[in-house]
Design a protein around this motif. Structure first.
Motif, PDB file in Angstrom:
ATOM      1  N   ALA A  19      16.941 -56.655 -30.347  1.00 53.35           N
ATOM      2  CA  ALA A  19      16.845 -55.203 -30.506  1.00 53.35           C
ATOM      3  C   ALA A  19      16.731 -54.439 -29.189  1.00 53.35           C
ATOM      4  O   ALA A  19      17.257 -53.329 -29.094  1.00 53.35           O
ATOM      5  CB  ALA A  19      15.688 -54.852 -31.441  1.00 53.35           C
ATOM      6  N   PRO A  20      16.063 -54.970 -28.157  1.00 50.96           N
ATOM      7  CA  PRO A  20      16.017 -54.214 -26.895  1.00 50.96           C
ATOM      8  C   PRO A  20      17.400 -53.909 -26.318  1.00 50.96           C
ATOM      9  O   PRO A  20      17.570 -52.927 -25.595  1.00 50.96           O
ATOM     10  CB  PRO A  20      15.216 -55.127 -25.967  1.00 50.96           C
ATOM     11  N   LEU A  21      18.400 -54.701 -26.670  1.00 43.85           N
ATOM     12  CA  LEU A  21      19.758 -54.416 -26.201  1.00 43.85           C
ATOM     13  C   LEU A  21      20.278 -53.104 -26.782  1.00 43.85           C
ATOM     14  O   LEU A  21      21.115 -52.437 -26.183  1.00 43.85           O
ATOM     15  CB  LEU A  21      20.702 -55.564 -26.550  1.00 43.85           C
ATOM     16  N   PHE A  22      19.788 -52.718 -27.962  1.00 43.20           N
ATOM     17  CA  PHE A  22      20.200 -51.457 -28.576  1.00 43.20           C
ATOM     18  C   PHE A  22      19.756 -50.259 -27.749  1.00 43.20           C
ATOM     19  O   PHE A  22      20.352 -49.192 -27.831  1.00 43.20           O
ATOM     20  CB  PHE A  22      19.624 -51.298 -29.988  1.00 43.20           C
ATOM     21  N   THR A  23      18.694 -50.416 -26.977  1.00 38.78           N
ATOM     22  CA  THR A  23      18.156 -49.294 -26.201  1.00 38.78           C
ATOM     23  C   THR A  23      18.570 -49.347 -24.741  1.00 38.78           C
ATOM     24  O   THR A  23      18.095 -48.559 -23.939  1.00 38.78           O
ATOM     25  CB  THR A  23      16.619 -49.247 -26.309  1.00 38.78           C
ATOM     26  N   GLY A  24      19.431 -50.286 -24.384  1.00 35.21           N
ATOM     27  CA  GLY A  24      19.958 -50.337 -23.037  1.00 35.21           C
ATOM     28  C   GLY A  24      19.305 -51.340 -22.119  1.00 35.21           C
ATOM     29  O   GLY A  24      19.471 -51.269 -20.907  1.00 35.21           O
ATOM     30  N   ALA A  25      18.572 -52.299 -22.657  1.00 30.06           N
ATOM     31  CA  ALA A  25      17.945 -53.334 -21.825  1.00 30.06           C
ATOM     32  C   ALA A  25      19.015 -54.201 -21.169  1.00 30.06           C
ATOM     33  O   ALA A  25      20.113 -54.382 -21.710  1.00 30.06           O
ATOM     34  CB  ALA A  25      17.020 -54.199 -22.677  1.00 30.06           C
ATOM     35  N   ASP A  26      18.705 -54.734 -20.015  1.00 28.33           N
ATOM     36  CA  ASP A  26      19.599 -55.635 -19.272  1.00 28.33           C
ATOM     37  C   ASP A  26      20.959 -55.017 -18.979  1.00 28.33           C
ATOM     38  O   ASP A  26      21.974 -55.710 -18.935  1.00 28.33           O
ATOM     39  CB  ASP A  26      19.790 -56.964 -20.024  1.00 28.33           C
ATOM     40  N   GLY A  27      20.982 -53.703 -18.830  1.00 23.75           N
ATOM     41  CA  GLY A  27      22.225 -53.028 -18.465  1.00 23.75           C
ATOM     42  C   GLY A  27      23.202 -52.787 -19.597  1.00 23.75           C
ATOM     43  O   GLY A  27      24.292 -52.273 -19.384  1.00 23.75           O
ATOM     44  N   ALA A  28      22.830 -53.161 -20.819  1.00 18.98           N
ATOM     45  CA  ALA A  28      23.708 -52.913 -21.964  1.00 18.98           C
ATOM     46  C   ALA A  28      23.718 -51.415 -22.276  1.00 18.98           C
ATOM     47  O   ALA A  28      22.710 -50.732 -22.077  1.00 18.98           O
ATOM     48  CB  ALA A  28      23.211 -53.684 -23.188  1.00 18.98           C
ATOM     49  N   PRO A  29      24.833 -50.880 -22.729  1.00 18.78           N
ATOM     50  CA  PRO A  29      24.843 -49.460 -23.105  1.00 18.78           C
ATOM     51  C   PRO A  29      23.957 -49.244 -24.333  1.00 18.78           C
ATOM     52  O   PRO A  29      23.918 -50.074 -25.238  1.00 18.78           O
ATOM     53  CB  PRO A  29      26.309 -49.174 -23.420  1.00 18.78           C
ATOM     54  N   ALA A  30      23.246 -48.136 -24.328  1.00 19.12           N
ATOM     55  CA  ALA A  30      22.362 -47.817 -25.457  1.00 19.12           C
ATOM     56  C   ALA A  30      23.198 -47.527 -26.704  1.00 19.12           C
ATOM     57  O   ALA A  30      24.290 -46.971 -26.630  1.00 19.12           O
ATOM     58  CB  ALA A  30      21.490 -46.620 -25.121  1.00 19.12           C
ATOM     59  N   SER A  31      22.674 -47.914 -27.851  1.00 18.29           N
ATOM     60  CA  SER A  31      23.349 -47.691 -29.127  1.00 18.29           C
ATOM     61  C   SER A  31      22.685 -46.542 -29.871  1.00 18.29           C
ATOM     62  O   SER A  31      21.535 -46.196 -29.614  1.00 18.29           O
ATOM     63  CB  SER A  31      23.264 -48.948 -29.987  1.00 18.29           C
ATOM     64  N   ASP A  32      23.411 -45.986 -30.812  1.00 14.90           N
ATOM     65  CA  ASP A  32      22.915 -44.898 -31.641  1.00 14.90           C
ATOM     66  C   ASP A  32      22.044 -45.499 -32.748  1.00 14.90           C
ATOM     67  O   ASP A  32      22.542 -45.894 -33.812  1.00 14.90           O
ATOM     68  CB  ASP A  32      24.102 -44.134 -32.224  1.00 14.90           C
ATOM     69  N   LEU A  33      20.739 -45.585 -32.498  1.00 18.52           N
ATOM     70  CA  LEU A  33      19.822 -46.196 -33.463  1.00 18.52           C
ATOM     71  C   LEU A  33      19.770 -45.411 -34.764  1.00 18.52           C
ATOM     72  O   LEU A  33      19.650 -45.990 -35.844  1.00 18.52           O
ATOM     73  CB  LEU A  33      18.420 -46.321 -32.859  1.00 18.52           C
TER      74      LEU A  33
END
Length: 93
Positions: A19-33
């Motif tokens: 789930a942290p990837l959804f918020t932009g962790a580790d450089g991933a683009p943030a998702s529309d939660l």
């Protein structure tokens, strides 16, 4: 148990270890939660309104910065279980 509440949907989106990837962790683009939560709420309503839907598979679901898209869906219909309650169901806090 359908229908889900807003809080249930928010918890489900944030529950997986990834789930942290959804918020932009580790450089991933943030998702529309909010879009993912809305999808869960809509599926929950569908399950509640159509008890003959025994299986629904949505894959893949792509969540971007603005919205979420379901690219594939499959389902199975079966004889619904008989509900035993006779009163109207209500959500409580």
């Amino acid at each position: 148990i359908p229908p889900l509440t807003d809080r249930d949907a928010a918890d489900m989106v944030r529950a997986p270890r990834a789930a942290p990837l959804f918020t932009g962790a580790d450089g991933a683009p943030a998702s529309d939660l909010a879009a993912l939560e809305d999808l869960l709420l809509r599926v929950s309503c569908l399950a509640d309104e159509r008890p003959e839907l025994s299986l629904l598979r949505l894959e893949p679901v792509i969540a971007g910065r603005q919205g979420a898209v379901v690219l594939g869906a499959s389902g199975r219909l079966a004889r619904p279980l008989t509900r035993t309650e006779t009163e109207v169901r209500r959500l409580t806090d």
